[in-house]
Design a protein around this motif. Structure first.
Motif, short mmCIF file in Angstrom:
data_model
loop_
_atom_site.label_atom_id
_atom_site.label_comp_id
_atom_site.label_asym_id
_atom_site.label_seq_id
_atom_site.Cartn_x
_atom_site.Cartn_y
_atom_site.Cartn_z
N VAL A 397 0.86 -1.19 0.00
CA VAL A 397 0.00 0.00 0.00
C VAL A 397 0.89 1.24 0.00
O VAL A 397 1.87 1.31 0.74
N ASP A 398 0.55 2.21 -0.82
CA ASP A 398 1.31 3.45 -0.87
C ASP A 398 0.76 4.40 0.18
O ASP A 398 -0.34 4.91 0.05
N ILE A 399 1.52 4.62 1.25
CA ILE A 399 1.06 5.51 2.31
C ILE A 399 2.07 6.65 2.49
O ILE A 399 3.27 6.47 2.36
N ARG A 400 1.54 7.81 2.84
CA ARG A 400 2.39 8.99 3.03
C ARG A 400 2.63 9.27 4.51
O ARG A 400 3.63 9.91 4.86
N ALA A 401 1.71 8.84 5.37
CA ALA A 401 1.84 9.14 6.80
C ALA A 401 1.24 8.03 7.63
O ALA A 401 0.31 7.34 7.20
N ALA A 402 1.76 7.85 8.83
CA ALA A 402 1.31 6.77 9.71
C ALA A 402 1.46 7.18 11.16
O ALA A 402 2.21 8.11 11.50
N LEU A 403 0.76 6.46 12.03
CA LEU A 403 0.86 6.67 13.48
C LEU A 403 1.38 5.41 14.14
O LEU A 403 1.16 4.30 13.66
N CYS A 404 2.04 5.59 15.28
CA CYS A 404 2.47 4.48 16.12
C CYS A 404 2.02 4.78 17.54
O CYS A 404 2.35 5.83 18.09
N ASN A 405 1.27 3.86 18.14
CA ASN A 405 0.70 4.07 19.47
C ASN A 405 1.43 3.26 20.54
O ASN A 405 1.89 2.14 20.28
N GLY A 406 1.48 3.81 21.74
CA GLY A 406 2.01 3.08 22.88
C GLY A 406 1.30 3.52 24.16
O GLY A 406 1.27 4.73 24.47
N PHE A 407 0.72 2.58 24.88
CA PHE A 407 -0.03 2.89 26.10
C PHE A 407 0.47 2.00 27.24
O PHE A 407 0.78 0.82 27.02
N GLY A 408 0.53 2.54 28.46
CA GLY A 408 1.13 1.77 29.54
C GLY A 408 0.39 1.86 30.86
O GLY A 408 -0.48 2.72 31.06
N PHE A 409 0.78 0.97 31.78
CA PHE A 409 0.26 0.98 33.14
C PHE A 409 0.47 2.37 33.75
O PHE A 409 1.43 3.08 33.45
N GLY A 410 -0.45 2.74 34.62
CA GLY A 410 -0.41 4.07 35.20
C GLY A 410 -1.17 5.08 34.38
O GLY A 410 -1.27 6.25 34.75
N GLY A 411 -1.71 4.63 33.25
CA GLY A 411 -2.52 5.51 32.41
C GLY A 411 -1.73 6.42 31.50
O GLY A 411 -2.19 7.50 31.14
N VAL A 412 -0.52 5.99 31.09
CA VAL A 412 0.30 6.83 30.22
C VAL A 412 0.05 6.47 28.76
O VAL A 412 0.00 5.29 28.40
N ASN A 413 -0.13 7.47 27.93
CA ASN A 413 -0.41 7.28 26.50
C ASN A 413 0.57 8.08 25.67
O ASN A 413 0.94 9.20 26.02
N ALA A 414 1.01 7.50 24.55
CA ALA A 414 1.92 8.21 23.65
C ALA A 414 1.65 7.80 22.21
O ALA A 414 1.36 6.63 21.94
N THR A 415 1.75 8.77 21.32
CA THR A 415 1.59 8.51 19.90
C THR A 415 2.63 9.33 19.13
O THR A 415 2.86 10.49 19.45
N VAL A 416 3.25 8.70 18.16
CA VAL A 416 4.20 9.37 17.28
C VAL A 416 3.67 9.30 15.85
O VAL A 416 3.16 8.27 15.42
N ALA A 417 3.77 10.41 15.14
CA ALA A 417 3.38 10.46 13.71
C ALA A 417 4.62 10.50 12.85
O ALA A 417 5.60 11.17 13.19
#
Length: 422
Positions: A397-417
């Protein structure tokens, strides 16, 4: 803070699928699994007897050659999570062609390497030694071997990097937060180049027993390769894995000026707290949604711009459903056109290393136009019927942009584009 474009110029991987970006990526696209019987630890009385172990070079040509990473003499000074970080950092720095000998360049190079647990096996072994043999038998290297910041410390010492140094210890979001922190530090002007990512290696009896007590691990011991089943209705927990994922970050201007090859742009980063529960996010995924929204706002991206999400999806009921709820909040009706896959189906959950490894996978998906599959997604839950999980097989698939998610104990959330560089 500047808005300089931040790019990746080097990547390194140590995973249950092997070591080295090219070898691991090929195996991932082929649908191989790095999950098997845990023959490193006595699991005879433990519910979970499977894990995603990094292979040794003696059994796998793509495995890790520990003696080539750390000398026999120095091996007792470091735990495995540091060894993995050193190996991945060497590959990333070699690709980036960044091993400066000039003092000023070293002063402008930072090291931000995260971990979820650090040298946990050293701690448990030291307790055993203390109780069975007494304090005089403890190694003087116990403390520096298990401290969480010693992966970053050892990488910094090996290459003489004297810029900012840090270690996010934010559970399973740690690897992505390291990359996000590095992005911010470079934009603040404190460093020109940063080695960033995550590492973890805590597959020992106490860790397995603890996660088992929390009923978080899969016990599909008779079929290890089928045990990690993100989004599948028959999933029964995650599979513990280990490894490291490291990237080299710098501004696009800096990379081009020194003749480096920019691989992909880190276009956005978002992080948030659930403020909800110790080990589970809210059912509506509201905390995760805030991280994704903040990341996309920084990237200046709309839902239509994003072609792929490397999901955090660990293969737990609460986690998988919360993440999908978050993505529905952000993407609305457009979610049906979005490709979503979980590479944890092939390597297990690498805890603090997950974000670093999966960031590399996300970058490779953009660069190669190949989406890694979600293995074992045989029967998605009924209310996931409208979603594309890239089941079983990789897809072009030809994609120009994507996200990567990471969520952890303690309620911490992170996303990188990430975005493709033309």
């Amino acid at each position: 803070m500047s808005k300089d474009r931040i790019v990746v110029t080097g990547m390194g991987l140590v995973t249950p699928l092997g070591c080295g970006v090219d070898a691991v990526w090929q195996r991932l696209l082929e649908g191989k699994s790095g999950i098997g019987i845990n023959d490193r630890v006595d699991c005879s009385d433990l519910p979970a007897k499977i894990a995603g172990l990094v292979p040794d070079i003696r059994s796998d040509p793509s495995g890790i050659d520990i003696e080539n990473v750390v000398s026999v003499r120095d091996r007792r000074k470091v735990d495995l999570f540091t060894v993995y970080a050193l190996a991945a950092a060497e590959e990333a720095l070699t690709q980036a062609d960044w091993k400066p000998q000039d003092e000023q360049l070293r002063n402008r190079t930072g090291t931000i390497i995260a971990t979820g647990i650090g040298g946990f096996p050293v701690i448990t072994e030291a307790v055993h030694t203390l109780e069975q043999k007494g304090p005089r038998r403890l190694s003087p290297f116990v403390i520096p071997a298990f401290l969480a910041n010693l992966a970053a410390g050892n990488v910094s010492i090996r290459y003489g990097f004297k810029g900012p140094i840090g270690t996010p210890v934010t559970a399973c979001a740690a690897g992505l937060q390291a990359i996000g922190d590095a992005m911010r530090i470079i934009r603040s002007g404190e460093a020109d180049v940063i080695v960033a990512g995550g590492t973890d290696a805590c597959i020992d009896r106490l860790c397995i027993g603890g996660f088992s007590a929390a009923r978080a691990l899969s016990t599909r011991n008779d079929a290890p390769e089928q045990a990690s089943r993100p989004f599948d209705r028959d999933r029964d927990g995650f599979v513990l894995g280990e490894g490291a994922g490291i990237v080299v970050l710098e501004t696009l201007e800096h990379a081009l000026a020194r003749g480096a090859t920019p691989l992909v742009e880190i276009s956005g980063y978002g992080t948030s707290a659930d403020a909800w529960h110790l080990t589970a996010g809210p059912e509506d995924g509201s905390g995760a949604a805030r991280a994704v929204q903040a990341c996309m706002a920084m990237a200046g991206a709309s839902p239509d711009d994003i072609g792929y999400v490397n999901a955090h999806a660990t293969s737990t009921h609460v986690g998988d459903r919360g993440e999908i709820a978050a993505l529905r909040t952000v993407f609305g009706d457009a979610i049906g056109k979005l490709a979503i896959s979980s590479t944890k189906s092939a390597i297990g959950h690498l805890l603090g290393a997950a974000g670093g490894v999966e960031a590399v996978f996300t970058a490779l998906a953009i660069r190669t136009g190949m989406l890694p599959p979600t293995l074992n997604c045989d029967h998605p839950e009924d209310d996931f019927a409208d979603l594309d999980f890239v089941p079983h097989e990789a897809r072009s698939v030809d994609i120009r942009a994507a996200l990567c998610n990471g969520f952890g104990f303690g309620g911490v959330n992170a996303t990188v584009a990430m975005a493709r560089l033309d």
